[in-house]
Design a protein around this motif. Structure first.
Motif, PDB file in Angstrom:
ATOM      1  N   ASP A  24     -18.048   0.214   1.343  1.00 45.36           N
ATOM      2  CA  ASP A  24     -16.907  -0.207   2.160  1.00 45.36           C
ATOM      3  C   ASP A  24     -17.016   0.262   3.608  1.00 45.36           C
ATOM      4  O   ASP A  24     -16.403  -0.336   4.496  1.00 45.36           O
ATOM      5  CB  ASP A  24     -15.601   0.329   1.550  1.00 45.36           C
ATOM      6  CG  ASP A  24     -15.247  -0.396   0.260  1.00 45.36           C
ATOM      7  OD1 ASP A  24     -15.856  -1.451  -0.007  1.00 45.36           O
ATOM      8  OD2 ASP A  24     -14.379   0.096  -0.484  1.00 45.36           O
ATOM      9  N   GLY A  51      -3.197   0.720  -3.739  1.00 43.41           N
ATOM     10  CA  GLY A  51      -2.771  -0.666  -3.530  1.00 43.41           C
ATOM     11  C   GLY A  51      -2.109  -1.231  -4.764  1.00 43.41           C
ATOM     12  O   GLY A  51      -2.474  -0.870  -5.896  1.00 43.41           O
ATOM     13  N   SER A  69       0.854  -1.202   0.000  1.00 41.05           N
ATOM     14  CA  SER A  69       0.000   0.000   0.000  1.00 41.05           C
ATOM     15  C   SER A  69       0.883   1.243   0.000  1.00 41.05           C
ATOM     16  O   SER A  69       1.919   1.281   0.666  1.00 41.05           O
ATOM     17  CB  SER A  69      -0.929  -0.007   1.205  1.00 41.05           C
ATOM     18  OG  SER A  69      -0.183  -0.092   2.385  1.00 41.05           O
ATOM     19  N   TYR A  82      -7.895  -6.820  -2.401  1.00 41.01           N
ATOM     20  CA  TYR A  82      -8.579  -5.533  -2.201  1.00 41.01           C
ATOM     21  C   TYR A  82      -8.756  -5.239  -0.713  1.00 41.01           C
ATOM     22  O   TYR A  82      -9.089  -6.130   0.069  1.00 41.01           O
ATOM     23  CB  TYR A  82      -9.947  -5.555  -2.890  1.00 41.01           C
ATOM     24  CG  TYR A  82     -10.728  -4.277  -2.712  1.00 41.01           C
ATOM     25  CD1 TYR A  82     -10.360  -3.130  -3.402  1.00 41.01           C
ATOM     26  CD2 TYR A  82     -11.821  -4.206  -1.845  1.00 41.01           C
ATOM     27  CE1 TYR A  82     -11.061  -1.947  -3.234  1.00 41.01           C
ATOM     28  CE2 TYR A  82     -12.527  -3.024  -1.671  1.00 41.01           C
ATOM     29  CZ  TYR A  82     -12.134  -1.903  -2.379  1.00 41.01           C
ATOM     30  OH  TYR A  82     -12.823  -0.735  -2.212  1.00 41.01           O
ATOM     31  N   SER A  83      -8.498  -4.020  -0.361  1.00 48.01           N
ATOM     32  CA  SER A  83      -8.732  -3.586   1.013  1.00 48.01           C
ATOM     33  C   SER A  83      -9.606  -2.340   0.960  1.00 48.01           C
ATOM     34  O   SER A  83      -9.522  -1.557   0.002  1.00 48.01           O
ATOM     35  CB  SER A  83      -7.395  -3.268   1.686  1.00 48.01           C
ATOM     36  OG  SER A  83      -7.592  -2.373   2.741  1.00 48.01           O
ATOM     37  N   GLU A  84     -10.439  -2.148   1.979  1.00 48.10           N
ATOM     38  CA  GLU A  84     -11.343  -0.992   1.991  1.00 48.10           C
ATOM     39  C   GLU A  84     -10.573   0.329   1.929  1.00 48.10           C
ATOM     40  O   GLU A  84     -11.064   1.314   1.383  1.00 48.10           O
ATOM     41  CB  GLU A  84     -12.212  -1.030   3.245  1.00 48.10           C
ATOM     42  CG  GLU A  84     -13.261  -2.125   3.167  1.00 48.10           C
ATOM     43  CD  GLU A  84     -13.995  -2.343   4.458  1.00 48.10           C
ATOM     44  OE1 GLU A  84     -13.720  -1.614   5.424  1.00 48.10           O
ATOM     45  OE2 GLU A  84     -14.848  -3.255   4.495  1.00 48.10           O
ATOM     46  N   ARG A  85      -9.348   0.313   2.466  1.00 41.52           N
ATOM     47  CA  ARG A  85      -8.566   1.564   2.459  1.00 41.52           C
ATOM     48  C   ARG A  85      -8.117   1.947   1.054  1.00 41.52           C
ATOM     49  O   ARG A  85      -7.825   3.106   0.788  1.00 41.52           O
ATOM     50  CB  ARG A  85      -7.347   1.425   3.381  1.00 41.52           C
ATOM     51  CG  ARG A  85      -7.747   1.384   4.837  1.00 41.52           C
ATOM     52  CD  ARG A  85      -6.626   1.826   5.705  1.00 41.52           C
ATOM     53  NE  ARG A  85      -6.280   3.232   5.523  1.00 41.52           N
ATOM     54  CZ  ARG A  85      -5.197   3.800   6.047  1.00 41.52           C
ATOM     55  NH1 ARG A  85      -4.386   3.069   6.763  1.00 41.52           N
ATOM     56  NH2 ARG A  85      -4.938   5.066   5.844  1.00 41.52           N
TER      57      ARG A  85
END
Lengths: 178, 425
Positions: B155, A139, A9, A129-132
């Motif tokens: 999200d 990312g 990230s 995948y990350s919410e951030r």
């Protein structure tokens, strides 16, 4: 040999774009990025050809004009009404219909092209995948063979990655290899 | 609580309007004030007004996007949402006007048992095509811009909201592949919407200009109507954004800088509209056509002359205060000015449409027009419908584009890092 995903990230798009450029040049694995907004720098670093989805819009526009001509000229010929000796196919007013249909079908085909080429709607979540990555981070996921992972991690840290983690993608093969 | 009371109030008015419309369909158009020669009046005025309101949304979202204008970022979603609801409202207005509303689909080309087709030489058919296209393309453009924001809400949401937004976001994750195709199609949509926005109000103006009626039959109508549409639309954006900013606590996102720029657009278009009024008068004098001159004389000094002068006050005089920079950043003052502009632009359409029909070629054909309670309440209902829908969206969906705001913040951060305070400012 198992396949690994190295997930990094970045706080800045420039760092992510730089990492993509370096990894692509080194040909170390398959790359995928996530970003909260469209980044031209990241797109540029992938050096991919222009989206083919734009042809969908063009096709829709041409189809719209042809449809407009077909319905206006076709109905004029079908009802061949002579009004004071004026031409049966009086094309100037038909431009409006052709123009509107060009825009309408151009827009609809464009959206369908976007769906067809971008993989949206996506039923399965993309790996890594990350919410951030939808909020404030960029990312980068690199799929590679296990021996290359350490070198990739080092390159990502050097490019300015905030976090770097490693995940095994094909567990079955790992078990078989073991 | 106050919010739901407001929503209930809006939709109660919509209910009253719907009941009166149902009665009009059952009894006939006699319940309206429409009589010969004024057969187009408030319903068509509302149609032109709401189509006009819709225009600024596309101007801000598409045209300013192509010009890469920075200040559009915070306001474009609200303006675009306004466009969608305004076109939906406008689309209803010709239906109110139809005596036999169940035959409205006759405007669309379709194979039927009598092998009849619409007359493609008629401006009314162009209008049906233009407004339907405008609604569809605006809806597509707006929905596409919403996808990344809906994913963002998904999200961070919990429970049932997360599930709803997961479906609406269509599995968006902002991958490089998704953004690559998204960027080009969004750009092309903006490119398509730009000529569309200019064409739609031109086509609406041709509903009038193609008829050989004094006061309507004029070549300047297309640019005159487009400028008027942007004028009224941007004024409506200000009318909606000022209270929305306060009620939804968006002070940090919608700054006086945004309103300053919106006010400049209002001022510019006000000057174009004022010029059009002057030029229309000049052309009437220069044409030496006694019937045209008589129509305009009646417009300025006839029984409805006061409506014309109120219109001039609202559209030409009051917006001149926007030349003062201090007024442009005073939100209360520009909000009041924007309401005057809304009133003025509604009156402009009424003066052109009903005023020109009232005074016809022969004095024997002249006739009065008195709007009925049905027409007035349906007009009120259109405003309530529009405001109710906009309020619902503003409260429950991303009314400011999070995606583009993040891009703007990133750009600002870089400018500050480079020490380019002028650019950042």
């Amino acid at each position: 040999m198992s396949t690994i995903a190295v997930i990094a990230s970045f706080g800045e798009e420039d760092q992510c774009a730089q990492a993509v450029h370096e990894l692509r040049t080194a040909e170390l694995g398959e790359l995928q990025t996530f970003s909260p907004f469209p980044s031209h720098k990241i797109q540029h670093s992938f050096a991919r050809p222009k989206s083919r989805a734009r042809w969908a819009t063009f096709t829709g526009g041409v189809t719209g004009v042809l449809t407009g001509l077909a319905i206006t000229i076709g109905t004029s010929w079908e009802w061949n009404l002579n009004v004071g000796g004026k031409p049966v196919v009086s094309w100037p007013p038909f431009i409006v219909i052709c123009f509107e249909l060009m825009i309408l079908l151009g827009g609809i085909f464009g959206l369908l092209g976007f769906f067809a080429f971008s993989g949206v709607p996506a039923l399965e979540p993309a790996f890594g995948y990350s919410e951030r990555f939808g909020s404030d981070l960029f990312g980068l996921v690199v799929r590679c063979d296990e021996p290359k992972a350490s070198r990739i991690e080092a390159m990502l840290r050097e490019a300015g990655a905030q976090e770097v983690s490693r995940e095994i993608i094909n567990q079955e093969r790992v078990v078989a290899d073991a | 609580m106050l919010y739901w009371a407001w929503i209930l109030f809006c939709f109660t008015l919509v209910g009253v309007a719907a009941a009166l419309w149902a009665r009009q369909i059952y009894v006939g158009l006699g319940v309206s004030g429409l009589r010969q020669p004024v057969m187009w009046a408030i319903y068509i005025t509302n149609f032109v007004f709401w189509v006009g309101i819709a225009h600024s949304g596309t101007l801000i979202s598409a045209i300013l996007f192509l010009f890469r204008t920075k200040w559009r970022t915070a306001v474009y979603r609200a303006a675009e949402t306004m466009t969608i609801f305004a076109v939906m409202t406008a689309g209803l207005c010709p239906l109110f006007h139809l005596g036999r509303v169940w035959n409205a689909y006759w405007l669309l080309p379709y194979p039927n048992e009598r092998s009849l087709q619409p007359d493609f030489r008629s401006p009314l058919v162009w209008d049906a095509f233009a407004v339907s296209t405008y609604l569809t393309v605006s809806l597509l453009f707006w929905s596409m811009g919403l996808i990344p924001d809906l994913a963002n809400v998904r999200d961070h949401a919990q429970g049932i909201r997360k599930k709803i937004f997961a479906v609406l976001a269509l599995g968006w994750q902002g991958t490089d592949r998704q953004w690559r195709h998204y960027s080009i199609i969004y750009l092309l949509m903006a490119g398509l919407a730009t000529p569309l926005v200019l064409s739609v109000h031109s086509v609406v103006s041709w509903d009038f200009a193609m008829a050989q009626l004094p006061g309507w039959h004029s070549t300047i109508f297309a640019p005159y109507f487009v400028a008027g549409a942007i004028f009224s639309g941007v004024a409506m954006v200000i009318t909606l954004l000022v209270p929305m900013r306060k009620l939804l606590h968006l002070e940090e996102l919608l700054t006086p800088w945004h309103f300053d720029n919106l006010a400049k657009v209002v001022l510019l278009t006000s000057l174009i509209v004022s010029y059009s009024y002057l030029f229309e008068t000049f052309m009437t004098w220069y044409s030496a056509d006694p019937i045209e001159q008589m129509t305009f004389h009646m417009r300025y000094f006839g029984p409805w002359g006061y409506l014309f002068w109120i219109m001039v006050l609202c559209n030409c005089i009051i917006p001149l205060f926007l030349f003062f920079p201090s007024v442009r950043v005073n939100l209360l003052q520009i909000w009041i000015i924007s309401i005057f502009v809304n009133i003025g632009m509604w009156l402009e359409r009424f003066v052109i449409i009903a005023g020109s029909l009232r005074v016809n070629f022969e004095p024997a054909q002249w006739g009065p027009y008195h709007p009925s309670i049905t027409e007035i309440m349906i007009t009120v209902g259109t405003f309530a419908w529009f405001l109710g829908l906009f309020s619902l969206f503003a409260k429950h969906a991303p009314i400011i584009s999070m995606t583009e705001m993040k891009e703007g913040i990133m750009w600002l951060r870089k400018a500050l890092k480079k020490g380019d305070s002028t650019k950042a400012a």
